[in-house]
Design an enzyme around this catalytic site. Structure first.
Site, PDB file in Angstrom:
ATOM      1  N   PRO A  14      41.298  42.366  36.879  1.00 54.38           N
ATOM      2  CA  PRO A  14      41.868  41.475  37.887  1.00 54.38           C
ATOM      3  C   PRO A  14      40.780  41.010  38.855  1.00 54.38           C
ATOM      4  O   PRO A  14      40.227  41.803  39.591  1.00 54.38           O
ATOM      5  CB  PRO A  14      42.891  42.349  38.613  1.00 54.38           C
ATOM      6  CG  PRO A  14      42.998  43.612  37.829  1.00 54.38           C
ATOM      7  CD  PRO A  14      41.716  43.747  37.081  1.00 54.38           C
ATOM      8  N   GLU A  15      40.476  39.749  38.815  1.00 53.79           N
ATOM      9  CA  GLU A  15      39.509  39.176  39.749  1.00 53.79           C
ATOM     10  C   GLU A  15      40.278  38.348  40.779  1.00 53.79           C
ATOM     11  O   GLU A  15      41.491  38.476  40.900  1.00 53.79           O
ATOM     12  CB  GLU A  15      38.490  38.319  38.991  1.00 53.79           C
ATOM     13  CG  GLU A  15      37.750  39.098  37.919  1.00 53.79           C
ATOM     14  CD  GLU A  15      36.708  38.270  37.183  1.00 53.79           C
ATOM     15  OE1 GLU A  15      36.205  37.287  37.764  1.00 53.79           O
ATOM     16  OE2 GLU A  15      36.405  38.609  36.023  1.00 53.79           O
TER      17      GLU A  15
END
Length: 287
Positions: A14-15
């Site tokens: 998850p960025e």
DNA sequence: ATGATTTCCTGTAGGC
DNA sequence: TGCCTACAGGAAATCA
């Protein structure tokens, strides 16, 4: 559903765009809700205020859910904030209370007069939850400071960050203390979009290249947000539906496949300990 | 001081 | 079928 994205690559991250998507959905689903009960399955992923989490957040109302860097922040009344750092495998879901609790679910939070609950799950435990209330001075791991948000970063400030840095542009972009929110996927995508080789020393980028890069970063992130992020093996939206940006990846996870611009096979190398995908023809500037 | 490397952790896949 | 190993990586810690 979604095919593996490359040999040996199945665990993306998850960025910023994924955290933004989660924050927006949780804001829509949770704003105004009042915490009724808390279950902490693993205390060692909890940091910040040393008191029991329930004692700090019970009866507090969710004022809003926001994103900062790759973090999802649940703002409660009374100046208390829950910060979720998702690490690699962290997931935040809002599910019916009766839903089976998946393995590695570390924290569950229920709300008054609602049939669902917020769950934080993180098999690899690189993530964590920080309860910030003003009394977190020494408890648990510290939450490091992060640099400016890339989406609102000005060109001049970006140039100042690059100036005189000899490290590779890729490792600089991954450094959260310099710019917040970029991870491995979107770094590679932005560098490809800007036509810049990831090993180029950051300080060696000239004005036009730096401008191209910042624009590419913003464009890449905004498009990913519009697509609700990339869904690979680990990341899911809180509602369980998939994002779709993975279908737009130009280099990440495409080792050996033809470059979408020049048809030359995508290559990979390791920078700062991380797999880096690039087109050896379209990305120049290495020195 | 700077930047590169190692460490934490688990799930998955590939080899045999 | 099942054991074993390699690999994925955010961020803090450690090394050169």
């Amino acid at each position: 559903m979604h095919a593996p994205i490359g040999p040996g690559i199945h665990e993306p991250v998850p960025e910023l765009p994924e955290a933004e998507t989660i924050a927006r959905q949780l804001h829509a689903g949770l704003a105004g809700a009042v915490v009724s009960s808390v279950r902490v399955q693993r205390a060692d992923i909890l940091h910040g205020d040393p008191r029991p989490l329930a004692a700090v957040i019970r009866r507090r109302r969710v004022e809003g859910v926001t994103r900062r860097a790759k973090r999802v922040q649940v703002q409660l009344d009374g100046g208390v904030m829950l910060v979720f750092r998702l690490g690699m495998s962290g997931r935040l879901t809002l599910v019916p209370r009766a839903a089976p609790v998946e393995p590695h679910t570390h924290v569950c939070i229920r709300f008054r007069a609602r049939g669902d609950e917020l769950r934080f799950r993180d098999p690899r435990r690189f993530g964590g939850v920080w309860c910030l209330s003003g009394r977190e001075a020494y408890a648990g791991r510290r939450m490091g400071e992060v640099g400016p948000e890339p989406l609102t970063l000005e060109q001049s400030a970006f140039a100042a960050i690059l100036k005189d840095r000899r490290r590779s542009i890729k490792s600089l972009l991954l450094d959260q203390t310099l710019i917040a929110g970029l991870g491995n996927i979107y770094c590679d995508e932005a560098l490809f979009a800007a036509g810049i080789h990831p090993l180029t020393p950051a300080g060696a980028l000239d004005g036009p290249s730096a401008q191209r890069l910042l624009r590419a970063i913003k464009r890449t992130l905004n498009r990913a947000i519009d697509a609700n992020g990339s869904t690979l093996s680990d990341y899911r939206r809180p509602d369980g539906l998939d994002g779709s940006y993975q279908f737009s990846h130009k280099v990440y996870g495409r080792l050996g496949e033809p470059c979408r611009r020049c048809r030359v096979p995508i290559e990979k190398l390791t920078i700062a300990g991380r797999t880096t995908h690039l087109c050896p023809v379209c990305q120049v500037g290495r020195r």
